[in-house]
Every structure is written in C-alpha cells, then in structure tokens.
Design a protein around this motif. Sequence first.
Motif, PDB file in Angstrom:
ATOM      1  N   PRO A 137     -34.767 -84.681  37.358  1.00  0.00           N
ATOM      2  CA  PRO A 137     -34.769 -85.914  38.176  1.00  0.00           C
ATOM      3  C   PRO A 137     -36.143 -86.586  38.242  1.00  0.00           C
ATOM      4  CG  PRO A 137     -33.784 -84.084  39.377  1.00  0.00           C
ATOM      5  CD  PRO A 137     -34.292 -83.510  38.097  1.00  0.00           C
ATOM      6  N   GLU A 138     -37.211 -85.785  38.024  1.00  0.00           N
ATOM      7  CA  GLU A 138     -38.577 -86.347  38.042  1.00  0.00           C
ATOM      8  C   GLU A 138     -38.783 -87.325  36.887  1.00  0.00           C
ATOM      9  OE1 GLU A 138     -41.166 -85.492  40.293  1.00  0.00           O
ATOM     10  OE2 GLU A 138     -39.458 -84.656  41.375  1.00  0.00           O
ATOM     11  N   LYS A 139     -38.073 -87.080  35.788  1.00  0.00           N
ATOM     12  CA  LYS A 139     -38.266 -87.916  34.586  1.00  0.00           C
ATOM     13  C   LYS A 139     -37.071 -88.838  34.347  1.00  0.00           C
ATOM     14  CE  LYS A 139     -41.250 -84.726  32.242  1.00  0.00           C
ATOM     15  NZ  LYS A 139     -41.171 -83.340  31.899  1.00  0.00           N
ATOM     16  N   ALA A 140     -36.105 -88.751  35.245  1.00  0.00           N
ATOM     17  CA  ALA A 140     -34.850 -89.474  35.005  1.00  0.00           C
ATOM     18  C   ALA A 140     -34.827 -90.812  35.733  1.00  0.00           C
ATOM     19  CB  ALA A 140     -33.685 -88.621  35.495  1.00  0.00           C
ATOM     20  N   VAL A 141     -33.958 -91.699  35.262  1.00  0.00           N
ATOM     21  CA  VAL A 141     -33.699 -92.949  35.983  1.00  0.00           C
ATOM     22  C   VAL A 141     -32.197 -93.125  36.121  1.00  0.00           C
ATOM     23  CG1 VAL A 141     -35.782 -94.104  35.084  1.00  0.00           C
ATOM     24  CG2 VAL A 141     -33.616 -94.401  33.887  1.00  0.00           C
ATOM     25  N   LEU A 142     -31.820 -93.949  37.090  1.00  0.00           N
ATOM     26  CA  LEU A 142     -30.429 -94.392  37.204  1.00  0.00           C
ATOM     27  C   LEU A 142     -30.471 -95.910  37.073  1.00  0.00           C
ATOM     28  CD1 LEU A 142     -27.493 -93.278  37.952  1.00  0.00           C
ATOM     29  CD2 LEU A 142     -27.879 -94.428  40.112  1.00  0.00           C
ATOM     30  N   ILE A 143     -29.606 -96.444  36.210  1.00  0.00           N
ATOM     31  CA  ILE A 143     -29.621 -97.888  35.933  1.00  0.00           C
ATOM     32  C   ILE A 143     -28.306 -98.509  36.393  1.00  0.00           C
ATOM     33  CG2 ILE A 143     -29.889 -99.652  34.144  1.00  0.00           C
ATOM     34  CD1 ILE A 143     -31.358 -97.644  32.435  1.00  0.00           C
ATOM     35  N   SER A 144     -28.401 -99.618  37.120  1.00  0.00           N
ATOM     36  CA  SER A 144     -27.183-100.313  37.533  1.00  0.00           C
ATOM     37  C   SER A 144     -27.445-101.818  37.559  1.00  0.00           C
ATOM     38  CB  SER A 144     -26.728 -99.805  38.905  1.00  0.00           C
ATOM     39  OG  SER A 144     -25.428-100.285  39.187  1.00  0.00           O
ATOM     40  N   ASN A 145     -26.494-102.558  38.066  1.00  0.00           N
ATOM     41  CA  ASN A 145     -26.597-104.017  38.174  1.00  0.00           C
ATOM     42  C   ASN A 145     -26.158-104.441  39.566  1.00  0.00           C
ATOM     43  OD1 ASN A 145     -27.321-105.111  35.484  1.00  0.00           O
ATOM     44  ND2 ASN A 145     -25.481-104.022  34.835  1.00  0.00           N
ATOM     45  N   VAL A 146     -26.513-105.653  39.983  1.00  0.00           N
ATOM     46  CA  VAL A 146     -26.014-106.133  41.281  1.00  0.00           C
ATOM     47  C   VAL A 146     -24.575-106.654  41.159  1.00  0.00           C
ATOM     48  CG1 VAL A 146     -28.214-106.607  42.431  1.00  0.00           C
ATOM     49  CG2 VAL A 146     -27.187-108.375  41.005  1.00  0.00           C
ATOM     50  N   VAL A 147     -24.129-106.925  39.938  1.00  0.00           N
ATOM     51  CA  VAL A 147     -22.723-107.309  39.702  1.00  0.00           C
ATOM     52  C   VAL A 147     -22.187-106.365  38.626  1.00  0.00           C
ATOM     53  CG1 VAL A 147     -21.266-109.154  38.731  1.00  0.00           C
ATOM     54  CG2 VAL A 147     -23.007-109.713  40.431  1.00  0.00           C
ATOM     55  N   PHE A 148     -20.956-105.871  38.818  1.00  0.00           N
ATOM     56  CA  PHE A 148     -20.465-104.776  37.960  1.00  0.00           C
ATOM     57  C   PHE A 148     -19.517-105.226  36.855  1.00  0.00           C
ATOM     58  CE2 PHE A 148     -21.135-103.406  42.351  1.00  0.00           C
ATOM     59  CZ  PHE A 148     -22.263-102.635  42.141  1.00  0.00           C
ATOM     60  N   TRP A 149     -19.264-106.541  36.803  1.00  0.00           N
ATOM     61  CA  TRP A 149     -18.377-107.056  35.755  1.00  0.00           C
ATOM     62  C   TRP A 149     -19.068-108.223  35.064  1.00  0.00           C
ATOM     63  CZ3 TRP A 149     -16.745-105.796  40.697  1.00  0.00           C
ATOM     64  CH2 TRP A 149     -15.882-104.700  40.774  1.00  0.00           C
ATOM     65  N   ARG A 150     -18.788-108.375  33.781  1.00  0.00           N
ATOM     66  CA  ARG A 150     -19.443-109.432  33.007  1.00  0.00           C
ATOM     67  C   ARG A 150     -18.920-110.816  33.412  1.00  0.00           C
ATOM     68  NH1 ARG A 150     -18.096-111.450  26.984  1.00  0.00           N
ATOM     69  NH2 ARG A 150     -20.048-112.552  26.602  1.00  0.00           N
ATOM     70  N   PRO A 151     -19.810-111.716  33.805  1.00  0.00           N
ATOM     71  CA  PRO A 151     -19.357-113.099  34.028  1.00  0.00           C
ATOM     72  C   PRO A 151     -19.024-113.738  32.678  1.00  0.00           C
ATOM     73  CG  PRO A 151     -21.438-112.648  35.169  1.00  0.00           C
ATOM     74  CD  PRO A 151     -21.208-111.517  34.204  1.00  0.00           C
ATOM     75  N   PRO A 152     -17.896-114.452  32.560  1.00  0.00           N
ATOM     76  CA  PRO A 152     -17.488-115.007  31.265  1.00  0.00           C
ATOM     77  C   PRO A 152     -18.611-115.808  30.625  1.00  0.00           C
ATOM     78  CG  PRO A 152     -15.803-115.407  32.927  1.00  0.00           C
ATOM     79  CD  PRO A 152     -16.977-114.797  33.650  1.00  0.00           C
TER      80      PRO A 152
END
Length: 253
Positions: A137-152
């Motif tokens: 966990p010291e070397k790890a990252v978690l990646i996300s977005n503020v919106v979870f679906w692709r806008p067309p």
Amino acid sequence: MTGGTNERARWLEQLRWQVEMGADEAIAEAPVNRLAPMPQAAPAPSPAPAAQLDQAAQCRTLEEIFAALDAMADFRLRRTATHTVHADGHPNARVMLIGEAPGRDEDLRGKPFVGRSGQLLDRMLAAIGLSRQAEDPEKAVLISNVVFWRPPGNRKPTEAEVNHCAPWIARTIEIVDPAIIVCLGATPARVLTGSTQGITRLRGNWLDYPLNGRAVPLLPTLHPAYLLRQPLQKRLAWRDFLSLKLRLAETGK
Ligand code: URA
C-alpha cells in the motif's frame, strides 16, 4: 468545388457530427439486441442527490459501492455507456488519484485511465515509485473518476451528472481513507475542493480535503490528456509529482 468534392465534404461533415454525438465506433465488442424490451417502459428520472447520498452512505466496502453503481440502471449516462468504470488499484493505497470521466478506451475496458492518457499517467507514477499494480500500500495508488460512465462523444460531464455521482466518490474516499489525494484536472479539483480557479493556477498548490475530522492533503495537477496535447506543460506536472513524492515521504497516517 466539383460535385465529387462537395459530396466528400458532406460525408465528412456527417461523420464529424456522428463522432460528436458519441457514435465513434463501427462495432461494439458485444452485439446489442436493440429489439429486446427495455427494462422499464418509461425510465424514472435520476434520483435526487439526497437519495444518492443515502445509498452511498450505506456502503461499507468498495465492492458494495461497485455493486450499487452496477445496479443503478436509471441514470442517463449509464444507458449510453458500455461499462461502469470502477476504481482501479489497491483498496488501501496511500495515494488516491481522481480524474474526470471515462473516455472511449475506459468505457470499452471498464477501467479508469487505460487509454493514452492513462499510459502517460502510469509512466509518471512509475517515475516516483508508485503503481496501481503494487501490492504494498505504501507504493500503491487507487485511481477513480468523479463520474463513472463515459459521457457520449467524450463531452464534459454536466453539472447534474457530476452532482449525481458526487456522493459515490465522496464515500469511496471515506472507505479508502487515503493519506493523499491527487486531482487530475479542473473538474475533480472543483468537485472535491469547491475551487473554481483554473487548473493552471490551482495546480501545484496543496489544499485540504476534510475527512473524518482530519485534513487530507490534496494536490490538484494537470490532466494527462492535456499533457498529451501540450507536451511542454509536462515540466509543470513533473514538478507536481516531485512535490507529491516529497509530501508522501513526510506524511504519516
Ligand atoms: N480521462 C479521465 O478523466 N478519466 C479516465 O478514466 C480516462 C481519461
């Protein structure tokens, strides 16, 4: 212009319009049965953010968040997207990176930042010893977005779409409880800090994200897609990543 040239220009214009509307693939990975009955005759409007807040608050783990998002059938973006794009990386990572919304590659694969901008992001993270694949966990990252679906058509998510998803990213942050948050671009920086300053001004300035009675250091930086378009700006992003590396070495938790 000859008739042939006119014709070509008209076709090109139509193609451009289709790409803008989001029809940018000749085929999808799986066939779509367009004659199948819709799950609901008249789709209900998106639940108000209060309902989203309640539902998100009930989730105790990332898996519960993912399951709740997968079950959210009545959100407009959900209906045009191929996949829900869930957070990727280590669930106990010290660093959490948050982007805007999935693009085409992310929508097809169901993972955040896997296209060209994601590959650049992975290289930048590797340069400071971090990776979404790391087991430590010291070397790890978690990646996300503020919106979870692709806008067309990769358009910017609307305010309503961002608000609808906001309780879910907030709850994700609560569950992960990271030591540091990095916002990739203006949209996540605005959603998480309320700042409406342009990202070129905001980037590199450490801010606070209030979480469970403590202030989590939050660093806004330039979005990797912007860096692909403006390669000279990579030196600013590199400065931010060095600042991140230093802060990580100093930060407890
Ligand atoms: N851009 C984003 O903001 N998020 C992704 O997942 C991909 C590209």
